[in-house]
Design a protein around this motif. Sequence first.
Motif, mmCIF file in Angstrom:
data_model
loop_
_atom_site.group_PDB
_atom_site.id
_atom_site.type_symbol
_atom_site.label_atom_id
_atom_site.label_comp_id
_atom_site.label_asym_id
_atom_site.label_seq_id
_atom_site.Cartn_x
_atom_site.Cartn_y
_atom_site.Cartn_z
ATOM 1 N N LEU A 102 8.124 2.502 31.194
ATOM 2 C CA LEU A 102 9.145 1.993 30.275
ATOM 3 C C LEU A 102 9.746 0.682 30.771
ATOM 4 C CD1 LEU A 102 11.121 5.205 29.237
ATOM 5 C CD2 LEU A 102 9.533 3.865 27.859
ATOM 6 N N ARG A 152 10.322 -0.094 21.769
ATOM 7 C CA ARG A 152 9.914 1.250 22.170
ATOM 8 C C ARG A 152 11.106 2.206 22.221
ATOM 9 N NH1 ARG A 152 6.616 0.109 27.530
ATOM 10 N NH2 ARG A 152 6.067 2.311 27.340
ATOM 11 N N ARG A 157 5.487 -9.178 24.674
ATOM 12 C CA ARG A 157 5.050 -7.867 24.191
ATOM 13 C C ARG A 157 4.353 -7.999 22.838
ATOM 14 N NH1 ARG A 157 9.195 -3.178 24.966
ATOM 15 N NH2 ARG A 157 8.358 -3.410 27.070
ATOM 16 N N ASN A 160 11.851 4.873 20.524
ATOM 17 C CA ASN A 160 11.541 6.300 20.524
ATOM 18 C C ASN A 160 11.181 6.801 21.916
ATOM 19 O OD1 ASN A 160 12.058 6.598 17.801
ATOM 20 N ND2 ASN A 160 9.911 6.321 17.190
ATOM 21 N N GLU A 161 10.439 5.970 22.664
ATOM 22 C CA GLU A 161 10.049 6.381 24.007
ATOM 23 C C GLU A 161 11.244 6.438 24.944
ATOM 24 O OE1 GLU A 161 6.273 4.447 25.391
ATOM 25 O OE2 GLU A 161 6.383 3.525 23.398
ATOM 26 N N TYR A 162 12.160 5.493 24.796
ATOM 27 C CA TYR A 162 13.380 5.531 25.614
ATOM 28 C C TYR A 162 14.225 6.748 25.258
ATOM 29 C CZ TYR A 162 12.709 0.940 27.758
ATOM 30 O OH TYR A 162 12.243 -0.107 28.516
ATOM 31 N N GLU A 209 10.449 -0.742 17.113
ATOM 32 C CA GLU A 209 9.103 -0.360 17.518
ATOM 33 C C GLU A 209 8.651 -1.180 18.720
ATOM 34 O OE1 GLU A 209 5.804 0.851 14.513
ATOM 35 O OE2 GLU A 209 5.506 -1.286 14.937
ATOM 36 N N GLU A 246 0.503 -6.911 21.713
ATOM 37 C CA GLU A 246 0.219 -6.042 20.570
ATOM 38 C C GLU A 246 -0.677 -6.732 19.542
ATOM 39 O OE1 GLU A 246 3.188 -3.747 18.757
ATOM 40 O OE2 GLU A 246 3.965 -2.942 20.652
#
Length: 309
Positions: free
Chosen positions: A4, A284, A40, A286-288, A281, A44
């Motif tokens: 992360l 990130r 980033r 959701n990942e955090y 998105e 992508e």
Amino acid sequence: MAGLFSSTVTPTERRRAFRDGLNSGRIQRMPGAFSPLVARAIQEAGFEGVYVSGAVVAADLALPDIGLTTLSEVAHRSSQIARVTDLPVLVDADTGFGEPMSAARTISELEDAGVAGCHLEDQVNPKRCGHLDGKEVVPVELMLRRITAAVNERRDDQFVICARTDAAGVEGIDAAIERAKAYADAGADLIFTEALHTPADFEKFRSAVDVPLLANMTEFGKSDLLSAGQLEELGFNAVIYPVTTLRIAMGQVEEALGEIAATGTQAGWVDRMQHRSRLYELLRYNEYNAFDQQVFTYSADSYQPTFTR
């Protein structure tokens, strides 16, 4: 990009990937990133690498590209960008921020920043933008000392040292070719041919120099804007688009600010903005959140702080 907070691909692995890419027969496309978030987005979008432009670092600080930025400023921004991407990052290190000993320290600092490589140029210090008139280049012997100092200081032999020559616009292409050969003999892994004009110029350089070559496709400059495919056919190994993302962003920012100043609302720009969901998105979110839910397990009722007298 499993981590992360930092890429799980090591700097050495990214440096090796950059070298492998340069020798793959496929051109390595490296757009410039003016921020970590742009880096980033570059990953992508499917590019092979990220570029950190000295002109962009300066412009982001509202400074012209005349050698005013410092090594610490460039290394800090480069470290921030390298942290968030798995891609190799190539950094513009100007003239090495001084003379040969400073060039050696530059290599040390940029290795520590985690980037894949950097380029040093043969302009007189302080330098000028490579596509402006009035440049001066140092004697070949001084540039060879810069390169030798850089090569000798390098600790990771995978770190790519690129030599940029601005001589084509000062002394002519033939002189630039002779410089490039000398720089390669001194240990440069990659040659940056600045401010060539036409495909014939690029072809002439390629046929004369037997090391990987990097092309600069900057807008509003001296060079014809050749496609990556054209440059690959000409035998070039890498291409940078140094200021493109900044120019696009600032063009849109100025246009939008003018409209908001005139109308009092940004409503006409909402459909042209990056949507909040897309920003989240890229960030990130959701990942955090998932990570936070795993580690933040206590409740306010169950948490009893311990006090000491």
